[in-house]
Motif scaffolding. Structure first.
Motif, PDB file in Angstrom:
ATOM      1  N   PRO A  84       1.548  -4.527  25.271  1.00 45.97           N
ATOM      2  CA  PRO A  84       1.980  -5.923  25.238  1.00 45.97           C
ATOM      3  C   PRO A  84       2.426  -6.414  26.614  1.00 45.97           C
ATOM      4  CG  PRO A  84       3.024  -4.668  23.475  1.00 45.97           C
ATOM      5  CD  PRO A  84       2.321  -3.682  24.335  1.00 45.97           C
ATOM      6  N   ALA A  85       1.991  -7.637  26.941  1.00 47.68           N
ATOM      7  CA  ALA A  85       2.503  -8.294  28.147  1.00 47.68           C
ATOM      8  C   ALA A  85       3.615  -9.197  27.639  1.00 47.68           C
ATOM      9  CB  ALA A  85       1.395  -9.100  28.810  1.00 47.68           C
ATOM     10  N   GLY A  86       4.861  -8.754  27.753  1.00 51.62           N
ATOM     11  CA  GLY A  86       5.961  -9.460  27.091  1.00 51.62           C
ATOM     12  C   GLY A  86       6.009  -8.969  25.654  1.00 51.62           C
ATOM     13  N   SER A  87       5.981  -9.900  24.708  1.00 50.76           N
ATOM     14  CA  SER A  87       6.090  -9.490  23.306  1.00 50.76           C
ATOM     15  C   SER A  87       4.739  -9.253  22.643  1.00 50.76           C
ATOM     16  CB  SER A  87       6.837 -10.562  22.502  1.00 50.76           C
ATOM     17  OG  SER A  87       8.068 -10.834  23.097  1.00 50.76           O
ATOM     18  N   PHE A  88       3.672  -9.757  23.256  1.00 51.35           N
ATOM     19  CA  PHE A  88       2.368  -9.712  22.581  1.00 51.35           C
ATOM     20  C   PHE A  88       1.255  -9.160  23.462  1.00 51.35           C
ATOM     21  CE2 PHE A  88       4.743 -13.298  20.784  1.00 51.35           C
ATOM     22  CZ  PHE A  88       4.754 -12.935  19.443  1.00 51.35           C
ATOM     23  N   ILE A  89       0.197  -8.669  22.791  1.00 47.69           N
ATOM     24  CA  ILE A  89      -1.059  -8.397  23.491  1.00 47.69           C
ATOM     25  C   ILE A  89      -1.870  -9.679  23.348  1.00 47.69           C
ATOM     26  CG2 ILE A  89      -3.192  -7.063  23.472  1.00 47.69           C
ATOM     27  CD1 ILE A  89      -1.584  -4.683  22.424  1.00 47.69           C
ATOM     28  N   ALA A 118      -0.324  -1.706  18.903  1.00 46.94           N
ATOM     29  CA  ALA A 118      -1.516  -2.495  18.574  1.00 46.94           C
ATOM     30  C   ALA A 118      -1.197  -3.674  17.660  1.00 46.94           C
ATOM     31  CB  ALA A 118      -2.554  -1.589  17.926  1.00 46.94           C
ATOM     32  N   GLU A 119      -0.140  -3.537  16.855  1.00 46.29           N
ATOM     33  CA  GLU A 119       0.196  -4.620  15.915  1.00 46.29           C
ATOM     34  C   GLU A 119       0.715  -5.860  16.634  1.00 46.29           C
ATOM     35  OE1 GLU A 119       2.058  -1.997  16.430  1.00 46.29           O
ATOM     36  OE2 GLU A 119       4.042  -2.804  16.876  1.00 46.29           O
ATOM     37  N   SER A 120       0.996  -5.721  17.935  1.00 46.05           N
ATOM     38  CA  SER A 120       1.534  -6.879  18.652  1.00 46.05           C
ATOM     39  C   SER A 120       0.432  -7.799  19.191  1.00 46.05           C
ATOM     40  CB  SER A 120       2.455  -6.425  19.789  1.00 46.05           C
ATOM     41  OG  SER A 120       1.689  -5.774  20.770  1.00 46.05           O
ATOM     42  N   MET A 121      -0.835  -7.529  18.826  1.00 43.10           N
ATOM     43  CA  MET A 121      -1.911  -8.454  19.218  1.00 43.10           C
ATOM     44  C   MET A 121      -1.673  -9.791  18.533  1.00 43.10           C
ATOM     45  SD  MET A 121      -5.565  -6.527  19.053  1.00 43.10           S
ATOM     46  CE  MET A 121      -5.611  -4.758  19.222  1.00 43.10           C
ATOM     47  N   THR A 122      -1.857 -10.859  19.268  1.00 42.27           N
ATOM     48  CA  THR A 122      -1.768 -12.173  18.628  1.00 42.27           C
ATOM     49  C   THR A 122      -2.956 -12.284  17.664  1.00 42.27           C
ATOM     50  OG1 THR A 122      -3.158 -13.181  20.306  1.00 42.27           O
ATOM     51  CG2 THR A 122      -0.776 -13.238  20.704  1.00 42.27           C
ATOM     52  N   ALA A 123      -2.918 -13.244  16.753  1.00 40.37           N
ATOM     53  CA  ALA A 123      -4.007 -13.388  15.774  1.00 40.37           C
ATOM     54  C   ALA A 123      -5.338 -13.584  16.488  1.00 40.37           C
ATOM     55  CB  ALA A 123      -3.710 -14.559  14.848  1.00 40.37           C
ATOM     56  N   GLU A 124      -5.346 -14.408  17.538  1.00 34.00           N
ATOM     57  CA  GLU A 124      -6.629 -14.643  18.218  1.00 34.00           C
ATOM     58  C   GLU A 124      -7.079 -13.415  19.016  1.00 34.00           C
ATOM     59  OE1 GLU A 124      -4.749 -17.300  21.925  1.00 34.00           O
ATOM     60  OE2 GLU A 124      -6.458 -18.039  20.773  1.00 34.00           O
ATOM     61  N   ALA A 125      -6.112 -12.657  19.553  1.00 37.71           N
ATOM     62  CA  ALA A 125      -6.473 -11.424  20.266  1.00 37.71           C
ATOM     63  C   ALA A 125      -7.065 -10.415  19.284  1.00 37.71           C
ATOM     64  CB  ALA A 125      -5.241 -10.836  20.949  1.00 37.71           C
ATOM     65  N   ALA A 126      -6.448 -10.311  18.099  1.00 39.65           N
ATOM     66  CA  ALA A 126      -6.923  -9.354  17.090  1.00 39.65           C
ATOM     67  C   ALA A 126      -8.321  -9.730  16.609  1.00 39.65           C
ATOM     68  CB  ALA A 126      -5.943  -9.304  15.922  1.00 39.65           C
ATOM     69  N   ASN A 127      -8.557 -11.026  16.396  1.00 40.05           N
ATOM     70  CA  ASN A 127      -9.888 -11.465  15.948  1.00 40.05           C
ATOM     71  C   ASN A 127     -10.944 -11.223  17.013  1.00 40.05           C
ATOM     72  OD1 ASN A 127      -9.834 -12.464  13.216  1.00 40.05           O
ATOM     73  ND2 ASN A 127      -8.294 -13.908  13.975  1.00 40.05           N
TER      74      ASN A 127
END
Ligand SMILES: [Zn+2]
Length: 333
Positions: A84-89, A118-127
Motif C-alpha cells: 500500500p502507498a499510504g492506506s491503499f494499493i 492485498a486486501e488494501s487494493m482499491t475497488a478499481e485497482a482490484a478490478n
C-alpha cells in the motif's frame, strides 16, 4: 531471507510449495492468508527464492546461484513487490506491474510479484488486477498476502490458489524465539506462551524492554486484587494503561498466571510453571483460591478479552473484570 526448509512450523504448506517447485507445477497466483505474525511474508519470500533459483534442490532455493545471490542483495530484475502507498494499493501501482509482467523475464524463466496487504487494493485497482489474473502471462507468479482475505475482491481470491496459515503452537513459537532471538529455552517459554501463536508477536514482546517488568506488575496486581476493596479494584483498573492490543496481552499474562496457580495446586511441579521467576508468590497465592474459583476467574478474563475485541470501552471492561477478581460483584465508577 530464509529458505523454505528454515520456515518454523507450517510443515504442510512448506511441503506443498516445495512440491510445486520440484514438479514444475506452479500455480499462476497464490493467496497466502491467515493471522498476522505467523510467517506469511517470510514464507512468501522463501517461496520466491525457490521459484527464481537456477538450480533448486528438492523444491527449495540453493542460496548460491546468481539468482539467489541477486535476490538476497535486493537487485534481482524479475522480482516485484507491491504494497500500500499510504492506506491503499492504487490503480496506478497495479498498472505499473501490469506493464512489467507483459515483458519477458530479463533472466531465467519466471517473474514473481509479491503483493502485501492485498486486501488494501482499491475497488478499481482490484478490478484492474483481475484482468491480469484472467489473462495470465506465461512465467509470471503472483503471491498475494493478506491477514484479512475476506476484504479481498472475491473474484480475485477465487483465481488464486489458497494457502491458509494457522497459528503456531507454543513449542513452535518457542523454537522460533530460540533460533531468531538467541534466547535460552527458559527465556523463550513465557513470551511464547503469551504470543497467541504468533511468532511476530512473541518477537515484539521480547524486543519490548518493558515486557518483564509489566508482566510482574500484572501478577502483583492479581495478588493485590484478591480481597481488595471495590475502590482499590477500580484504582488498579485505572492504573493499567496502554493500547487495546497491549491490554489484551496483559490479560493473557493474567490468564497464564491463573493457569499456573491451577497447575501448581494440582501438581506442585515447578517444571510445569511458566512464571518460573514468581514461584514464592505462586506458592503463597495458591493457598487463597479453590480450583473452581480460579476457573471462574479465567472465564471472566476470557470474557473481558472478547469484549475488548468488540470495541467495548477499555476502562469499563477492566473495572468490571477487576470487580470479579476481588470477589465483589458491586460496581463502581
Ligand atoms: Zn539458487
Amino acid at each position: 531471507m530464509k529458505l523454505l526448509q528454515e520456515i518454523i512450523g507450517h510443515n504442510n504448506i512448506v511441503g506443498l510449495l516445495r512440491g510445486a517447485v520440484d514438479r514444475q507445477r506452479v500455480a499462476h497466483a497464490y493467496l497466502f492468508s491467515g493471522p498476522a505474525g505467523v510467517g506469511k511474508k517470510t514464507c512468501a519470500f522463501a517461496f520466491t527464492r525457490a521459484l527464481l533459483c537456477q538450480q533448486p534442490r528438492q523444491g527449495d532455493a540453493c542460496a548460491q546461484c546468481r539468482s539467489c545471490r541477486q535476490l538476497e542483495a535486493g537487485n534481482y530484475p524479475d522480482f516485484m513487490q507491491l504494497e500500500p502507498a499510504g492506506s491503499f494499493i492504487k490503480i496506478e501501482q497495479v498498472r505499473e506491474i501490469q506493464k512489467k509482467v507483459l515483458l519477458t523475464p530479463f533472466q531465467g524463466s519466471r517473474q514473481v510479484c509479491l503483493i502485501e496487504e492485498a486486501e488494501s487494493m482499491t475497488a478499481e485497482a482490484a478490478n484492474c488486477f483481475l484482468k491480469t489474473l484472467e489473462e495470465p502471462s506465461a512465467g509470471v507468479v503472483f503471491i498475494l498476502i493478506s491477514a484479512r482475505p475476506y476484504a479481498l475482491l472475491p473474484t480475485v481470491a477465487s483465481r488464486c490458489q489458497q494457502v491458509w496459515f494457522q497459528f503456531l503452537s507454543v513449542f513452535q513459537v518457542s523454537d522460533g524465539l530460540i533460533k531468531l532471538m538467541d534466547l535460552s529455552e527458559e527465556e523463550a517459554k513465557l513470551p511464547a506462551a503469551l504470543s497467541g501463536g504468533s511468532l511476530g508477536q512473541a518477537v515484539a514482546l521480547v524486543a519490548d524492554g518493558r515486557f518483564a517488568e509489566r508482566r510482574k506488575r500484572v501478577i502483583e496486581m492479581a495478588a493485590t486484587l484478591n480481597g481488595a476493596t471495590p475502590g482499590e479494584a477500580c484504582r488498579l483498573a485505572g492504573s493499567l494503561t496502554g493500547s487495546r492490543e497491549e491490554i489484551r496481552t496483559w490479560m493473557d499474562a493474567l490468564l497464564l498466571w491463573y493457569r499456573d496457580l491451577l497447575v501448581w495446586q494440582d501438581s506442585g511441579r515447578e517444571e510445569l510453571i511458566f512464571n518460573q521467576d514468581c514461584l514464592p508468590l505462586l506458592e503463597e497465592q495458591a493457598k487463597n483460591y479453590t480450583a473452581s474459583r480460579i476457573i471462574d476467574i479465567m472465564n471472566k478474563v476470557e470474557e473481558a478479552k472478547n469484549r475488548l475485541s468488540s470495541n467495548a470501552n477499555v476502562r469499563l471492561v477492566l473495572e468490571v473484570l477487576f470487580m470479579h477478581l476481588n470477589k465483589v460483584n458491586a460496581f463502581c465508577f
